[in-house]
Design a protein around this motif. Structure first.
Motif, PDB file in Angstrom:
ATOM      1  N   ASP A  99      69.954  10.827-129.426  1.00 53.89           N
ATOM      2  CA  ASP A  99      70.220   9.428-128.287  1.00 53.89           C
ATOM      3  C   ASP A  99      71.351   9.454-127.689  1.00 53.89           C
ATOM      4  N   GLY A 100      72.626  10.288-128.589  1.00 56.11           N
ATOM      5  CA  GLY A 100      73.661  10.764-127.220  1.00 56.11           C
ATOM      6  C   GLY A 100      74.757   9.909-127.728  1.00 56.11           C
ATOM      7  N   SER A 101      74.421   9.188-129.151  1.00 55.04           N
ATOM      8  CA  SER A 101      75.536   8.127-129.616  1.00 55.04           C
ATOM      9  C   SER A 101      76.262   9.187-130.142  1.00 55.04           C
ATOM     10  N   PRO A 102      77.919   9.073-129.855  1.00 54.59           N
ATOM     11  CA  PRO A 102      78.846   9.699-129.786  1.00 54.59           C
ATOM     12  C   PRO A 102      79.287   9.710-132.116  1.00 54.59           C
ATOM     13  N   ALA A 103      79.792  10.761-132.646  1.00 50.03           N
ATOM     14  CA  ALA A 103      80.064  10.852-134.426  1.00 50.03           C
ATOM     15  C   ALA A 103      80.585   9.757-134.468  1.00 50.03           C
ATOM     16  N   PRO A 104      81.004   9.106-135.471  1.00 50.86           N
ATOM     17  CA  PRO A 104      81.475   8.047-135.690  1.00 50.86           C
ATOM     18  C   PRO A 104      82.699   9.066-135.697  1.00 50.86           C
ATOM     19  N   GLN A 105      84.274   7.272-135.660  1.00 46.44           N
ATOM     20  CA  GLN A 105      85.730   8.415-135.291  1.00 46.44           C
ATOM     21  C   GLN A 105      86.201   7.200-136.858  1.00 46.44           C
ATOM     22  N   SER A 106      85.418   6.820-137.623  1.00 47.11           N
ATOM     23  CA  SER A 106      86.104   5.921-138.844  1.00 47.11           C
ATOM     24  C   SER A 106      85.160   5.599-140.066  1.00 47.11           C
ATOM     25  N   ALA A 119      85.663  18.583-131.520  1.00 46.49           N
ATOM     26  CA  ALA A 119      85.719  18.130-132.866  1.00 46.49           C
ATOM     27  C   ALA A 119      85.441  16.983-133.755  1.00 46.49           C
ATOM     28  N   GLU A 120      83.643  16.348-132.998  1.00 47.17           N
ATOM     29  CA  GLU A 120      83.297  15.568-132.851  1.00 47.17           C
ATOM     30  C   GLU A 120      82.001  15.763-134.203  1.00 47.17           C
ATOM     31  N   TRP A 121      82.197  16.152-133.696  1.00 44.18           N
ATOM     32  CA  TRP A 121      80.965  17.476-134.558  1.00 44.18           C
ATOM     33  C   TRP A 121      81.652  17.511-135.840  1.00 44.18           C
ATOM     34  N   LEU A 148      81.724  24.009-127.458  1.00 45.13           N
ATOM     35  CA  LEU A 148      81.201  25.082-128.448  1.00 45.13           C
ATOM     36  C   LEU A 148      82.252  25.720-128.284  1.00 45.13           C
ATOM     37  N   VAL A 149      83.412  26.295-128.158  1.00 43.93           N
ATOM     38  CA  VAL A 149      84.344  26.992-128.108  1.00 43.93           C
ATOM     39  C   VAL A 149      85.336  26.168-129.120  1.00 43.93           C
ATOM     40  N   VAL A 150      85.910  25.132-128.881  1.00 46.04           N
ATOM     41  CA  VAL A 150      86.180  24.049-129.931  1.00 46.04           C
ATOM     42  C   VAL A 150      85.687  23.886-130.774  1.00 46.04           C
ATOM     43  N   PHE A 151      84.516  23.147-131.198  1.00 48.05           N
ATOM     44  CA  PHE A 151      84.181  23.350-132.243  1.00 48.05           C
ATOM     45  C   PHE A 151      84.320  24.749-132.920  1.00 48.05           C
ATOM     46  N   LEU A 152      83.877  26.074-132.324  1.00 47.72           N
ATOM     47  CA  LEU A 152      83.852  26.933-133.410  1.00 47.72           C
ATOM     48  C   LEU A 152      85.036  27.166-133.978  1.00 47.72           C
ATOM     49  N   VAL A 153      86.223  27.264-132.551  1.00 46.07           N
ATOM     50  CA  VAL A 153      88.056  27.960-133.465  1.00 46.07           C
ATOM     51  C   VAL A 153      87.780  26.726-134.029  1.00 46.07           C
TER      52      VAL A 153
END
Length: 291
Positions: A275-282, A12-14, A212-217
């Motif tokens: 680098d492993g940083s998470p996607a931004p939340q805002s 979902a973060e992606w 990947l499942v969460v992303f695809l759905v």
């Protein structure tokens, strides 16, 4: 390579990261989408004006597709790091000297198309395929002549075989996704080559099937929602400008979805192999349109 594992919510973060990038630089990504749409329109316009150029133009666009996608992914990283997106980023693959290796990413796509074609002949059969082609040609001629379609024309279509073939193609496509999801950004931002990049992608994707499942759905839901909006937009455009309006709407949709997909792929690569940083939340604070 150590396999990096992320939580299922990373999928979902992606997607969220892709939207955040668009909000942080709507002007810059808008210009990128318009540039892609203009190129798409040029190819289609030339193909319609000179039908003999259809195959060469489609092949050319197919080959430069990874370069355009790489340019948009490069722009995504620029915006993520606080800079701006610009049409010049579409040339990033050429400017970094990685155009040739990125063009090689069409090879897995070609292999996928060949495999799907083989499955079509095996499952559906050459005779049925020939009949379907004849039926398609006949229906197209009837549509152009405004002749009503006889429902009995569809009586001999092997719907069962076609359904089985589509299921197989869907499965093969999912398998190919495991080898190619992060391939373009990995080859753009590192010294990875095609085979190594596919192996890296498969290892990290197979270790993060939950994400990947969460992303695809969720991605399917997002694409359907955006697609529904563009169907309405295209109908309005067609009422205003006819087929030209429909063509412009399709070009805009292709440009927007390619830009959005590039941001999603960048954040997926960043978490899984970068680098492993998470996607931004805002979204970051912005005073206006960044170009």
């Amino acid at each position: 390579m150590d396999v990096r594992k992320v939580p299922a919510t990373a999928g979902a973060e992606w997607l969220l990261g892709g939207f955040m990038l668009l909000r942080r630089s709507p002007g810059g990504f808008g210009l990128l989408a318009l540039s892609y749409a203009a190129l798409w329109l040029t190819v289609n316009g030339l193909a319609q004006a000179v039908p003999a150029l259809l195959a060469p133009l489609q092949l050319t666009f197919f080959l430069i597709g990874p370069l355009l996608l790489a340019g948009m992914i490069f722009a995504a990283r620029e915006v993520d790091e606080g800079r701006s997106a610009a049409p010049a980023h579409l040339l990033a693959a050429l400017r970094t000297g990685k155009a040739a290796r990125l063009v090689s990413t069409v090879l897995p796509q070609l292999a996928l198309m060949v495999l799907c074609a083989i499955l079509l002949f095996v499952v559906v059969g050459a005779e049925h395929i020939e009949n379907l082609l004849k039926l398609f040609t006949k229906l197209q001629a009837q549509a152009e002549s405004q002749i009503p379609v006889d429902p009995s024309e569809f009586a001999n279509i092997p719907f069962g075989r076609l359904f089985v073939w589509m299921l197989l193609v869907f499965g093969v496509g999912l398998a190919a996704f495991l080898f190619t999801f992060t391939l373009v950004p990995d080859m753009l931002f590192t010294d990875t080559r095609l085979v190594q990049g596919m192996a890296r992608c498969f290892r990290v994707c197979s270790a993060n099937l939950g994400a990947l499942v969460v992303f695809l759905v969720l991605g399917f839901v997002v694409v359907m929602a955006i697609g529904f909006g563009f169907v309405l937009f295209s109908q309005i455009a067609m009422l205003i400008a006819g087929q030209t309006g429909l063509l412009l709407a399709n070009a805009a949709f292709n440009g927007l979805m390619t830009v959005f997909a590039s941001g999603v792929m960048y954040f997926a690569w960043k978490q899984l192999l970068g680098d492993g940083s998470p996607a931004p939340q805002s979204p970051s604070a912005s005073t206006g349109i960044e170009v």
